[in-house]
Motif scaffolding. Structure first.
Motif, short mmCIF file in Angstrom:
data_model
loop_
_atom_site.label_atom_id
_atom_site.label_comp_id
_atom_site.label_asym_id
_atom_site.label_seq_id
_atom_site.Cartn_x
_atom_site.Cartn_y
_atom_site.Cartn_z
N VAL A 178 0.09 6.91 3.81
CA VAL A 178 0.54 5.22 2.98
C VAL A 178 -0.07 4.53 2.82
CG1 VAL A 178 2.73 3.80 3.02
CG2 VAL A 178 3.13 6.08 3.20
N LEU A 179 -0.56 4.32 4.21
CA LEU A 179 -1.75 2.74 4.93
C LEU A 179 -2.63 3.15 3.96
CD1 LEU A 179 -1.17 3.18 8.86
CD2 LEU A 179 -0.70 1.44 7.66
N TYR A 180 -3.62 4.21 3.85
CA TYR A 180 -4.27 4.25 2.81
C TYR A 180 -3.56 3.50 0.86
CZ TYR A 180 -8.46 6.42 -0.45
OH TYR A 180 -9.19 6.80 -0.50
N ARG A 181 -3.31 4.21 0.64
CA ARG A 181 -2.19 4.43 -0.78
C ARG A 181 -2.43 2.10 -0.47
NH1 ARG A 181 2.47 8.01 -1.84
NH2 ARG A 181 0.83 10.15 -2.28
N GLU A 182 -1.66 1.98 0.58
CA GLU A 182 -1.45 0.44 0.27
C GLU A 182 -3.20 -0.36 0.45
OE1 GLU A 182 0.95 -1.59 -0.01
OE2 GLU A 182 1.81 0.81 -0.73
N HIS A 183 -3.87 0.72 0.82
CA HIS A 183 -5.72 -0.11 0.95
C HIS A 183 -5.62 -1.46 2.41
CE1 HIS A 183 -5.95 0.82 -2.90
NE2 HIS A 183 -5.11 0.01 -3.27
N ILE A 184 -4.78 -0.69 3.69
CA ILE A 184 -4.71 -0.93 4.83
C ILE A 184 -6.33 -0.43 5.45
CG2 ILE A 184 -3.75 -1.17 6.84
CD1 ILE A 184 -0.96 -1.76 4.71
N LEU A 185 -6.21 0.96 5.22
CA LEU A 185 -6.83 1.84 5.61
C LEU A 185 -8.03 2.60 4.14
CD1 LEU A 185 -5.18 4.64 8.18
CD2 LEU A 185 -6.20 2.87 9.10
#
Length: 174
Positions: A132-139
């Motif tokens: 989820v964090l990857y999809r949200e461009h946080i990671l």
């Protein structure tokens, strides 16, 4: 007239009734202790402010190695917390790699009728949180992702997904 103890104890009663199953420490405790059974299952004496303390202390005394009591108690507590006053559309996010705990929590909330669910409960495993964090461009960097994954998981991670030439989803071990 609104009676606070009755409302609060009602949350405990509903959570235990929905969660209890034939093989559990909670069910065993309820069968052995008629006072707690009458209060929590039959809903008697709900004005009493000591029901929570009595229930959790007694159940805890019956804890056995490798039982599901921790997962069951966590699910009950989350069910109760989901009814605490506050923002109507609030959510609780639980991060756990314990499949047993996630299963108990998910089961309790699936069995609860929509009008009695309270706030939403979202359950993330470490890999799902990273996704989820990857999809949200946080990671965005591989190093951050590996750091988080290595912190939460000590063994291979199995996820459901597809690779470039796959037609159907399948288990992928990382």
């Amino acid at each position: 007239m609104f009676r606070q103890n009755v409302a609060i104890n009602g949350y405990l009663c509903w959570a235990v009734r929905i969660l209890k199953n034939p093989v559990s420490t909670i069910t065993e405790t309820l069968e052995q202790n008629s006072t707690i059974h009458n209060e929590v299952i039959k809903g008697k004496n709900l004005d009493n402010s000591g029901i929570y303390k009595r229930f959790f202390e007694t159940v805890r005394k019956n804890k056995e190695s490798k039982d599901n009591l921790g997962e069951e108690v966590l699910a009950i507590c989350l069910h109760i917390l989901s009814h605490m006053p506050g923002k109507a559309d609030g959510k609780f996010c639980i991060i756990t790699d314990d499949k047993g705990a996630a299963s108990k929590i998910d089961s309790l909330f699936k069995k609860t009728a929509a009008q009695h669910k309270g706030k939403k409960i979202i359950i993330f495993s470490t890999p799902k949180l990273v996704q989820v964090l990857y999809r949200e461009h946080i990671l965005e960097t591989k190093e951050y992702i590996q750091t988080i994954l290595s912190t939460g998981i000590k063994e291979n991670i199995v996820v459901l997904g597809t690779r470039i030439f796959d037609i159907r989803s399948r288990e992928i071990s990382i």
